[in-house]
Design a protein around this motif. Structure first.
Motif, PDB file in Angstrom:
ATOM      1  N   ARG A   1      -0.700  -4.156  -4.528  1.00 24.08           N
ATOM      2  CA  ARG A   1      -1.449  -3.934  -3.289  1.00 24.08           C
ATOM      3  C   ARG A   1      -2.667  -4.862  -3.210  1.00 24.08           C
ATOM      4  O   ARG A   1      -2.936  -5.458  -2.162  1.00 24.08           O
ATOM      5  CB  ARG A   1      -1.909  -2.480  -3.210  1.00 24.08           C
ATOM      6  CG  ARG A   1      -2.708  -2.163  -1.946  1.00 24.08           C
ATOM      7  CD  ARG A   1      -3.227  -0.742  -1.987  1.00 24.08           C
ATOM      8  NE  ARG A   1      -4.201  -0.565  -3.066  1.00 24.08           N
ATOM      9  CZ  ARG A   1      -5.499  -0.857  -2.957  1.00 24.08           C
ATOM     10  NH1 ARG A   1      -5.984  -1.368  -1.829  1.00 24.08           N
ATOM     11  NH2 ARG A   1      -6.314  -0.654  -3.977  1.00 24.08           N
ATOM     12  N   LEU A   2      -3.385  -4.999  -4.315  1.00 21.87           N
ATOM     13  CA  LEU A   2      -4.564  -5.882  -4.324  1.00 21.87           C
ATOM     14  C   LEU A   2      -4.161  -7.337  -4.067  1.00 21.87           C
ATOM     15  O   LEU A   2      -4.846  -8.067  -3.336  1.00 21.87           O
ATOM     16  CB  LEU A   2      -5.294  -5.762  -5.663  1.00 21.87           C
ATOM     17  CG  LEU A   2      -5.951  -4.407  -5.947  1.00 21.87           C
ATOM     18  CD1 LEU A   2      -6.550  -4.390  -7.350  1.00 21.87           C
ATOM     19  CD2 LEU A   2      -7.026  -4.092  -4.903  1.00 21.87           C
TER      20      LEU A   2
ATOM     21  N   GLN B   1       0.832  -1.207   0.000  1.00 26.48           N
ATOM     22  CA  GLN B   1       0.000   0.000   0.000  1.00 26.48           C
ATOM     23  C   GLN B   1       0.868   1.259   0.000  1.00 26.48           C
ATOM     24  O   GLN B   1       0.549   2.259  -0.673  1.00 26.48           O
ATOM     25  CB  GLN B   1      -0.928  -0.019   1.218  1.00 26.48           C
ATOM     26  CG  GLN B   1      -1.929   1.124   1.228  1.00 26.48           C
ATOM     27  CD  GLN B   1      -2.965   0.958   2.317  1.00 26.48           C
ATOM     28  OE1 GLN B   1      -2.936  -0.001   3.071  1.00 26.48           O
ATOM     29  NE2 GLN B   1      -3.876   1.906   2.400  1.00 26.48           N
TER      30      GLN B   1
ATOM     31  N   TYR C   1       2.518   3.021 -11.407  1.00 26.66           N
ATOM     32  CA  TYR C   1       1.346   3.147 -10.513  1.00 26.66           C
ATOM     33  C   TYR C   1       0.415   1.940 -10.663  1.00 26.66           C
ATOM     34  O   TYR C   1      -0.082   1.404  -9.666  1.00 26.66           O
ATOM     35  CB  TYR C   1       0.597   4.446 -10.814  1.00 26.66           C
ATOM     36  CG  TYR C   1      -0.674   4.591 -10.012  1.00 26.66           C
ATOM     37  CD1 TYR C   1      -0.633   4.883  -8.650  1.00 26.66           C
ATOM     38  CD2 TYR C   1      -1.917   4.410 -10.615  1.00 26.66           C
ATOM     39  CE1 TYR C   1      -1.796   4.995  -7.911  1.00 26.66           C
ATOM     40  CE2 TYR C   1      -3.089   4.531  -9.880  1.00 26.66           C
ATOM     41  CZ  TYR C   1      -3.028   4.815  -8.524  1.00 26.66           C
ATOM     42  OH  TYR C   1      -4.176   4.929  -7.779  1.00 26.66           O
ATOM     43  N   GLN C   2       0.173   1.544 -11.908  1.00 20.21           N
ATOM     44  CA  GLN C   2      -0.701   0.392 -12.110  1.00 20.21           C
ATOM     45  C   GLN C   2      -0.092  -0.880 -11.517  1.00 20.21           C
ATOM     46  O   GLN C   2      -0.805  -1.712 -10.927  1.00 20.21           O
ATOM     47  CB  GLN C   2      -0.973   0.207 -13.598  1.00 20.21           C
ATOM     48  CG  GLN C   2      -1.827   1.316 -14.205  1.00 20.21           C
ATOM     49  CD  GLN C   2      -1.959   1.196 -15.704  1.00 20.21           C
ATOM     50  OE1 GLN C   2      -1.299   0.361 -16.323  1.00 20.21           O
ATOM     51  NE2 GLN C   2      -2.785   2.051 -16.319  1.00 20.21           N
ATOM     52  N   THR C   3       1.219  -1.030 -11.642  1.00 18.92           N
ATOM     53  CA  THR C   3       1.886  -2.200 -11.057  1.00 18.92           C
ATOM     54  C   THR C   3       1.769  -2.187  -9.538  1.00 18.92           C
ATOM     55  O   THR C   3       1.497  -3.215  -8.904  1.00 18.92           O
ATOM     56  CB  THR C   3       3.359  -2.224 -11.464  1.00 18.92           C
ATOM     57  OG1 THR C   3       3.462  -2.287 -12.897  1.00 18.92           O
ATOM     58  CG2 THR C   3       4.080  -3.411 -10.860  1.00 18.92           C
TER      59      THR C   3
ATOM     60  N   ARG D   1       1.621   6.779  -6.823  1.00 15.52           N
ATOM     61  CA  ARG D   1       0.554   7.739  -7.135  1.00 15.52           C
ATOM     62  C   ARG D   1       1.081   9.161  -7.122  1.00 15.52           C
ATOM     63  O   ARG D   1       0.796   9.971  -8.023  1.00 15.52           O
ATOM     64  CB  ARG D   1      -0.591   7.586  -6.128  1.00 15.52           C
ATOM     65  CG  ARG D   1      -1.795   8.497  -6.419  1.00 15.52           C
ATOM     66  CD  ARG D   1      -2.808   8.401  -5.297  1.00 15.52           C
ATOM     67  NE  ARG D   1      -2.269   8.933  -4.052  1.00 15.52           N
ATOM     68  CZ  ARG D   1      -2.207  10.242  -3.758  1.00 15.52           C
ATOM     69  NH1 ARG D   1      -2.628  11.140  -4.639  1.00 15.52           N
ATOM     70  NH2 ARG D   1      -1.716  10.637  -2.599  1.00 15.52           N
TER      71      ARG D   1
ATOM     72  N   GLN E   1       2.194   1.806  -3.438  1.00 11.97           N
ATOM     73  CA  GLN E   1       1.181   2.387  -4.322  1.00 11.97           C
ATOM     74  C   GLN E   1       1.045   3.894  -4.089  1.00 11.97           C
ATOM     75  O   GLN E   1       0.889   4.671  -5.036  1.00 11.97           O
ATOM     76  CB  GLN E   1      -0.170   1.693  -4.093  1.00 11.97           C
ATOM     77  CG  GLN E   1      -1.275   2.221  -5.011  1.00 11.97           C
ATOM     78  CD  GLN E   1      -2.652   1.788  -4.567  1.00 11.97           C
ATOM     79  OE1 GLN E   1      -2.860   1.482  -3.397  1.00 11.97           O
ATOM     80  NE2 GLN E   1      -3.593   1.777  -5.500  1.00 11.97           N
ATOM     81  N   GLU E   2       1.121   4.299  -2.830  1.00 11.90           N
ATOM     82  CA  GLU E   2       1.004   5.724  -2.526  1.00 11.90           C
ATOM     83  C   GLU E   2       2.171   6.503  -3.134  1.00 11.90           C
ATOM     84  O   GLU E   2       1.986   7.602  -3.690  1.00 11.90           O
ATOM     85  CB  GLU E   2       0.957   5.922  -1.019  1.00 11.90           C
ATOM     86  CG  GLU E   2       0.814   7.360  -0.563  1.00 11.90           C
ATOM     87  CD  GLU E   2      -0.494   8.003  -1.017  1.00 11.90           C
ATOM     88  OE1 GLU E   2      -0.567   9.236  -1.057  1.00 11.90           O
ATOM     89  OE2 GLU E   2      -1.440   7.251  -1.359  1.00 11.90           O
TER      90      GLU E   2
ATOM     91  N   LYS F   1       2.765   6.013 -15.219  1.00 15.90           N
ATOM     92  CA  LYS F   1       1.466   5.340 -15.160  1.00 15.90           C
ATOM     93  C   LYS F   1       1.629   3.832 -14.976  1.00 15.90           C
ATOM     94  O   LYS F   1       0.897   3.192 -14.209  1.00 15.90           O
ATOM     95  CB  LYS F   1       0.680   5.619 -16.431  1.00 15.90           C
ATOM     96  CG  LYS F   1       0.169   7.043 -16.548  1.00 15.90           C
ATOM     97  CD  LYS F   1      -0.629   7.238 -17.833  1.00 15.90           C
ATOM     98  CE  LYS F   1      -1.181   8.662 -17.942  1.00 15.90           C
ATOM     99  NZ  LYS F   1      -1.952   8.853 -19.201  1.00 15.90           N
TER     100      LYS F   1
ATOM    101  N   SER G   1      -0.550  -0.726  -7.778  1.00 15.22           N
ATOM    102  CA  SER G   1      -1.948  -0.970  -7.405  1.00 15.22           C
ATOM    103  C   SER G   1      -2.265  -2.462  -7.455  1.00 15.22           C
ATOM    104  O   SER G   1      -2.920  -3.019  -6.553  1.00 15.22           O
ATOM    105  CB  SER G   1      -2.886  -0.197  -8.342  1.00 15.22           C
ATOM    106  OG  SER G   1      -2.676   1.197  -8.226  1.00 15.22           O
ATOM    107  N   SER G   2      -1.799  -3.115  -8.515  1.00 14.47           N
ATOM    108  CA  SER G   2      -2.045  -4.560  -8.630  1.00 14.47           C
ATOM    109  C   SER G   2      -1.343  -5.326  -7.500  1.00 14.47           C
ATOM    110  O   SER G   2      -1.895  -6.278  -6.942  1.00 14.47           O
ATOM    111  CB  SER G   2      -1.549  -5.062  -9.988  1.00 14.47           C
ATOM    112  OG  SER G   2      -2.258  -4.434 -11.039  1.00 14.47           O
TER     113      SER G   2
END
Length: 339
Positions: free
Chosen positions: A139-140, A98, A132-134, A105, A101-102, A129, A136-137
């Motif tokens: 983190r999920l 997380q 950031y997408q990496t 971002r 990801q921050e 971009k 985010s994925s």
């Protein structure tokens, strides 16, 4: 009693004045169907062998055989220290993802501002971009891992899936549990049924639309006889015994006396009812090999008459010979003997 025996032997009528006080009944033909009696075994429709889903040492044992438990009540515990440590590690990885990801971002926001002012190229913006997408994925993914790891400690606490009675405990405190290993046997006393075995040759004659009585020979008093709440004839035949299984749901109140594994008898009605002479069992008198009833004449006098009994049904017995329809009998043979 000696006077009564002598009068009975000689066929002497008892005075009418005293016989008039007797409780009597007029015997009339009663439509009664044939009965098929088969052996049955009581079982629970909800009986579960609760097994372990994880391996570990048994650290807590909170029930014993015969205990009543509620739904969700804790039965035993398996050592969960390793599961707790794994959960903590996965949660830390989720927190790190997380944070990544921050950071991605914020970097994307700064790159977007620089791109709008023509300080960086389109390629630099695309890279921001993608990062950031990496992130985010990732983190999920870490959050999903944390959710799966959170289930682990709950598997170490074995709870009752429903309210019932503990039939047996197969482990001891300190023993090792393995996945699939039975730990506790549980059954629901409110969902008992008797499973009867009926010969295939007689199964077609069963009247499942009529009440089926269940006899519990080892249960005294009012619980000795039960009436099936539902009847289910299984659609398969045992090729070895040439018989079918019939499930007879017991009333919920039967759980106070009946237990799984108890022997029972199922009394099925079969065929069409036919007229029979039925008299109360209490009206019968038995002396060695003689079965008799007291006949009450029109003038009130009584005399003892031998009869030939047949089947017994719910407190009444069929008379095959020795009694005719329309005759009056005494309901209390002891009272008749004293007159």
């Amino acid at each position: 009693m000696r006077v009564w025996a002598l009068a009975a032997a000689l066929g002497i009528a008892i005075p009418a004045a005293k016989a008039e006080k007797l409780a009597t009944i007029v015997v009339e033909p009663t439509p009664v169907a044939d009965e098929i009696v088969t052996d049955a075994v009581v079982e629970s429709a909800r009986q579960t062998d609760i097994a372990a889903q994880v391996s570990g040492r048994i650290t807590g044992l909170f029930v014993k055989a015969g205990d009543r438990v509620g739904a969700g009540q804790k039965l035993l515990a398996v050592d969960q220290r390793a599961a707790d440590q794994q959960l903590a590690a996965v949660q830390a990885q989720a927190a790190a993802a997380q944070a990544e990801q921050e950071v991605a971002r914020r970097e994307l926001e700064r790159t977007q501002i620089l791109y709008d002012r023509k300080y960086v190229s389109q390629a630099a913006l695309d890279r921001a971009k993608a990062r950031y997408q990496t992130a985010s994925s990732m983190r999920l993914s870490r959050q999903a891992d944390a959710g799966a790891a959170a289930v682990g400690p709950t598997l170490h606490n074995i709870v009752a899936p429903y309210a019932g009675i503990v039939a047996g405990v197969d482990v001891e405190l300190g023993s090792m549990a393995m996945p699939g290993m039975p730990l506790v046997a549980l059954f629901d006393p409110a969902a008992l049924r008797a499973v009867a075995t009926v010969p295939q040759s007689r199964a077609a004659a069963l009247r499942t639309d009529l009440p089926v009585r269940i006899e519990l020979p080892d249960v005294p008093g009012a619980q000795h006889w039960q009436t099936a709440a539902a009847v289910t004839v299984l659609p398969v035949t045992d090729p070895l015994s040439d018989s079918v299984k019939v499930r007879l749901a017991l009333p919920a109140s039967a759980g106070e006396a009946a237990r799984p594994g108890m022997f029972a008898r199922a009394h099925f009605l079969a065929g069409s009812p036919r007229p029979r002479l039925m008299v109360p069992l209490a009206a019968m008198i038995r002396r060695t090999e003689v079965t008799a009833v007291y006949i009450v004449a029109n003038d009130g006098s009584t005399s003892l008459r031998q009869v030939r009994p047949g089947e017994t049904r719910a407190g009444q017995i069929e008379i095959l010979a020795g009694l005719s329809a329309g005759e009056r009998i005494a309901l209390d043979p002891l009272a008749a003997a004293r007159h």
